[in-house]
Every structure is written in C-alpha cells, then in structure tokens.
Design a protein around this motif. Structure first.
Motif, short mmCIF file in Angstrom:
data_model
loop_
_atom_site.label_atom_id
_atom_site.label_comp_id
_atom_site.label_asym_id
_atom_site.label_seq_id
_atom_site.Cartn_x
_atom_site.Cartn_y
_atom_site.Cartn_z
N ILE A 139 -28.53 5.61 14.79
CA ILE A 139 -27.45 4.75 15.27
C ILE A 139 -27.97 3.53 16.03
O ILE A 139 -27.22 2.60 16.30
N VAL B 129 -27.86 2.02 9.64
CA VAL B 129 -26.39 2.00 9.58
C VAL B 129 -25.92 1.35 8.28
O VAL B 129 -24.99 1.83 7.62
N SER C 39 -25.95 -0.99 21.78
CA SER C 39 -26.30 -1.05 20.36
C SER C 39 -25.68 0.12 19.60
O SER C 39 -25.15 -0.05 18.49
N THR D 270 -29.94 -0.97 12.93
CA THR D 270 -28.98 -1.69 12.09
C THR D 270 -29.24 -1.43 10.62
O THR D 270 -28.32 -1.25 9.81
N SER E 248 -22.88 0.07 16.46
CA SER E 248 -23.10 0.76 15.19
C SER E 248 -21.94 1.69 14.86
O SER E 248 -21.46 1.73 13.71
#
Length: 646
Positions: free
Chosen positions: A481, A487, A519, A484, A523
């Motif tokens: 998670i 995800v 962050s 990036t 996500s």
C-alpha cells in the motif's frame, strides 16, 4: 586600568589574539634578552678604560641580572598554558617591564657617551640602533611592547644626539629617526596582519568545530547522532582489550510515539523526543545517541552480567514510561529496548547494532515496554531467517505458493459471506514455512510485491468458481500500500480479471499504516474509488486503531483474535468488545470477530450484536476444492449460482 589597556592597545575582548601574542612572545623574548646581555657587555668593554667602574661594571651587572631574571622567567612559561584570565595581566606586565628596562638601558648607554672617544661613541650609537632593531623584530607580533621600547629609546637618543652640536651625529640622529619610522610602519602592518591571521584561524577552527558538532550531534535533541554512535562503537572495539572486555550495545524505541505524534502534531512529538532524550542523558554511565525518529542508540561501557544488563534495561524502561506532562500534552509512552553484549554477540559495530536491533524487534513483538538481551536463541533465529530468505530468492513462487481460504460466517443465516485468502509456502529445500515467517522475509528482501502479484492472481482465479454472493478478502502488506506501482498493478489485475471490484475486500493492518500514513491513505482511497471495499485487520492491538477508523475510507473492521481469549471469563473484555461493535454500527461499517473457537464465544458475540464471525469453530483454512464442498454444504441449494465470468 581599562583606560591604560585602551591607551596601549591591549583589547581585553580578543582573548585569542592576546594568547597568540603571548605564545609567540615566549619563543622570541628569551632571544631578545640574550642579545641585550651580549650587546650590553660588548658596549661595556669599549668603555672599560674610559668610564668609571660603576658605569662599566656595576650597572651592566645589574642590567644583566634583571635581563637574566626575565630570560629565565620566559623560559619557564614557554611550555606552560596561561589561564585566560591571566593573559592580559601578563602582557601588561611585560609592557611595563619593557618600558622600565628600555629606559635603564638607554640611560646607561647615553651616560657612557661623554666618556668615549669617537669610536667608543660610535659604538653607543650602534648599540642603541641595533638594540631597537632587535626589539622591533623580536616583538614583531607584540606591537604594544615593541612600540613602548621604541617610544622610550628613540626620542631620548635622537634628542641627545641633536644637542651635541656635531653635524655627523645630527645626521645619524635624523637617519635613525627616519629608519625607525619606516620600521614602526612595517611593525604596525605586520602586527595587524598577525592579528587578522589569528582571527581567521580562530574563525576557521570555530567553523570546523561547529561543522564537526553538526556532523556528530542531533539538531533536535543535541544528543550524539547515528554517526557519533557508530564512531563510539568503533572506538570501543579498537581498544587493545576489546576482545576480552565486555560492553553493551542497546537500541531503544518509544512504543506508541506514532499515535501521540498523530494526535498532538509533530511539534508535540518533538517535545516528547526532547524530554525522552533528557531522561536518557541523565542516566549515569549510559551513552545515548538519537539514531533517527524515536529510536535511540545506547552504550554501557561496563562488564555487566546478563541479569545486571536486564536490571539496567528495566531501569531505563521505567524512566521512559513516566508520564509526559507538558503544556497541552499529556501522554504515557512505553520504551522497548534490545541489548547485545560485546564481544559475545559480535566484534564489529554493524553486527552489534544488528543484533541489538533484532532483540528490539522481539521486544516490540512480545515484550513491549521491556528489555530483551540478544541470545543464542536469537542467533539461531537469524540463521534460520537467512536460510528462509535464500530459499525465497531461489523459489519458483508460481509453483510453490498456494492459498488456503477461511470463511466468514453470517450468524443470522449460518452461511459464508466471504473467504479470506491465506498464503502458504512449501519450499522443496526446507519444507512448509509459517506465513508470518516467509511474509516478513519477503518484505526484508523486497520480494513482497512479486509475492502479492502471484497470490492475488491465484485468489482471483479461485474466486471465479464461487457463487455470486460470496466475497473475496485479500491481505495487503505495508510495502504494497506504500508503493504506487503495486497499487496500480492491483487495479490493472482487477480490471483484466473481469470480476466485480465491489465483491472484493482488501485487508490492511495498523502496522502497515504506521510508516507512511498519508501515502497509505491515498493508496486506499484510489482502490476505494475503483469499487473495492477496505477492511482494517487485527483491530484493537495497536495504539491508534480508533484514529484509523475515523481517518481511513473503511468499510469493515476485523476485531483481533486477542479479544476472544478471555471473552467468556472477563466482564471487562465483553464491555470493550461491545463498545467496538457499537462504534462500527454508529459509523455504518461492518464488524467481523476473528479467532472464534467455541460455541460460548458465538453466543456471547451474538448477544453483543456481532453477526459476522471467523475462526476454527466454523472452519479451518481449506483448499480451493474444499471451498466448493463447504459452500455446497452450507448453502444447500438456496439459489446461488456459480459465476459465469471468463
């Protein structure tokens, strides 16, 4: 006194310049007194048969005694450091003595002048001239003393020669006066440059020391930093007896600091770090460094036994556990510590730190708020961990990784509403490895993304064979998670699968959110927008679970199995669980009780209002084939058809 110092140019505020003048003088002034004594007796010998004995013997002897005493004095202080508060006094005394001795020498020389013939008188002029030149060069870096000698000798000398009426002596006097002016100018310029060089060196030293301080101190707490911590370890290991003498390396971490930081803000968090640093720094015999964040490095340079180490650790933990009561802040934070004893646990700074950090990992996992000493048991675990990591690196994940599925049961219908996908790994080299072991290893060797990709693909493929109303619940790691790229891969896999995202739950734990909450939240929001549902797993074991419930786009909370241990025997446990269930209801999010193992637990949970449960009471994790049989047995042909996608 201040006016006198100002008059002769001694600035009491420039201690560094004054010290440099004094230290330079201790090397040059003895030479000057030696020259004075030699020149004195050379001049005396020229007048030995011309002037009275009191001028040729008595006065020279007296001047020699005075000069010799000063010669010995300067030799004695040559290698002695004078305190700052005495430098000015000593320099001032030197100026006064220089004035007195200069007056004595010039008076004596001019007193000899009338008794001599032409050559003897020339010797007087030479003596005074060479003496002044010697003084100026010997006192080049002590401007005040040099100017004092010049001011005492040259005017008296020039005036005396001008009053003789001899044109030759007039010319010598004028010439000497002009030469003296030129040399005084050189003296002033040289002295000014010397003072400027001293100031520049002092400033360079100050900047160097400041840079060294910045390079080795933590800017927030002013404790030694990570670099200084390892330098200290290296220094201890470089001692001749390092292989025989024991010392202890520790790594301490504040438990619950992240929750306080989130609640009160970073400024408050900084105040707590400063206070924790102060407490640690006040412990006698303990070297403390801030390694970063809320982690501190500890060194105890003492030959302590294992039990004494643990006693010291408990004392440190008690110190950190005291309330942090500051304006606008009241917090209770525990401290966990991992210790490693040298040379038993290692003979290099890096190994000792890693061993202490490993012990800290065990403290935080099972002994929060307590110290743990690295032992042979931990050493074996490290070797086993290394074996697992090596096997993972060479594993065929597609072939070796498998999934087991555990149902979540709706008590009102006694039917499964979802299956949680649980990873399993059987290595050809070391056999079956527990999930918590190989998942942690995959995170350490940065293989977790690849593993998640393989497992999620297998989970989606299994889900194709389930009835339409059965959901898939899949766990994401902290790395997943916070990445990036990962995800986006999950989103792409969902889109390619053709399965409805609304039938998929993605589970995250509180520990996976701690490292970078912002962050992680972004996500999860991106996944939520795609249509998947987000579940917070292991709810209740962390320090800030409630804050995550409010701040994350959650659809479900899974209550940790630890709540089930004394549910049947403790009223407090039931009340706490009731409050969690009511919270979920008020926020309109689902609540799943994990770890249910008995019929009594089911009855209590039902009475508290929990209707979705998971645990061994209903079913152990099963294979994909067993899932079909389980669904068939529980659904009993209630109209749920198989999916037809793909």
């Amino acid at each position: 006194m201040h006016r006198l110092l100002t008059f002769i140019g001694l600035d009491s505020g420039e201690t560094d310049v004054l010290r440099a003048q004094l230290e330079t003088s201790t090397k040059q002034i003895p030479v000057l007194y030696f020259l004075l004594i030699v020149n004195c007796w050379a001049l005396s010998s020229s007048f030995m048969n011309l002037a009275p004995l009191w001028l040729t013997i008595t006065l020279p002897a007296l001047l020699t005694v005075l000069s010799g005493a000063r010669f010995v004095f300067w030799l004695r202080v040559r290698h002695r450091r004078v305190p700052d508060d005495r430098i000015l006094k000593q320099l001032l005394g030197t100026v006064v003595i220089a004035a007195v001795l200069s007056a004595c020498f010039v008076t004596w020389a001019l007193a000899l002048f009338p008794y001599g013939d032409v050559r003897a008188q020339d010797h007087v002029t030479f003596f005074i001239g060479i003496t002044v030149v010697s003084c100026i060069f010997s006192l080049l870096h002590f401007l005040q003393a040099a100017l004092t000698v010049t001011a005492v000798v040259i005017p008296a000398y020039v005036i005396y020669l001008l009053r003789t009426g001899d044109p030759t002596l007039h010319a010598i006097a004028i010439n000497q006066f002009l030469v003296t002016i030129a040399m005084v100018n050189i003296l002033i310029v040289g002295s000014r440059d010397f003072a400027q060089r001293v100031r520049s060196q002092v400033e360079a030293t100050r900047l160097s020391e400041e840079n060294a301080r910045l390079a080795n101190r933590d800017s927030l707490t002013d404790l030694p930093n990570r670099r200084q911590f390892f330098s200290t370890l290296e220094a201890l290991l470089d001692r001749p007896d390092a292989g025989r003498r024991r010392f202890i390396v520790g790594v301490a971490d504040l438990d619950g600091f992240k929750a306080v930081n989130d609640r009160y803000g970073h400024s408050a968090g900084d105040q707590i770090l400063v206070e924790a640093s102060r407490r640690l720094a006040e412990i006698e015999g303990l070297f403390v460094a801030r390694l970063g964040g809320d982690e501190f490095g500890l060194v105890i340079d003492a030959e302590l036994g294992d039990e004494a180490i643990m006693d010291e650790g408990r004392r440190i933990c008690e110190c950190l556990a005291l309330p942090y009561d500051m304006p606008g802040i009241y917090a209770r934070i525990a401290g966990s510590i991992g210790f490693a004893a040298a040379p038993d646990a290692g003979r290099s700074a890096e190994v000792l730190y890693e061993r202490a950090d490993y012990a800290l990992y065990h403290a935080k996992a099972s002994e929060r708020g307590k110290p743990v000493l690295f032992s042979e048991h931990h050493e074996r675990q490290i070797r086993q961990r290394s074996i697992v990591e090596q096997c993972l690196l060479g594993a065929d994940l597609e072939r070796e990784l498998e999934l087991r599925f555990q149902p979540m049961i709706d008590i009102t219908t006694n039917r499964p509403i979802a299956f949680e996908a649980l990873a399993r790994w059987t290595s050809p080299e070391i056999g079956s490895v527990p999930p918590d072991v190989f998942i942690a290893a995959a995170e350490r060797i940065d293989l977790i993304g690849t593993m998640t990709h393989v497992l999620f693909a297998k989970a989606l493929e299994a889900m194709r064979q389930w009835p339409d109303d059965i959901r898939l619940s899949f766990n994401l790691s902290a790395r997943d998670i916070s990445s990036t790229e990962m995800v986006l891969k999950i989103i792409d896999m969902l889109q390619r699968s053709g399965l409805p995202p609304s039938q998929i739950d993605l589970e995250v734990t509180e520990t996976s959110l701690v490292a970078d909450f912002d962050s992680a939240r972004q996500s999860l929001q991106a996944l939520k927008l795609m249509g998947v549902r987000i579940a917070l797993d292991d709810f209740g074991i962390g320090y800030s679970s409630l804050s995550y419930v409010h701040r994350l786009p959650l659809d479900k909370v899974k209550v940790d199995r630890s709540f089930m241990r004394d549910l049947e025997t403790r009223t407090e446990s039931r009340k706490l669980l009731k409050s969690v269930i009511d919270l979920c209801r008020s926020l309109d999010i689902g609540c799943v009780a994990e770890g249910v193992e008995t019929a009594d637990q089911v009855a209590i949970l039902t009475s508290l209002g929990c209707t979705t449960m998971q645990g061994y009471y209903f079913a152990r994790p099963m294979t994909g084939t067993e899932v079909h049989a389980f669904i068939a047995a529980t659904c009993n042909d209630r109209g749920a058809g198989l999916r037809s996608w793909g």
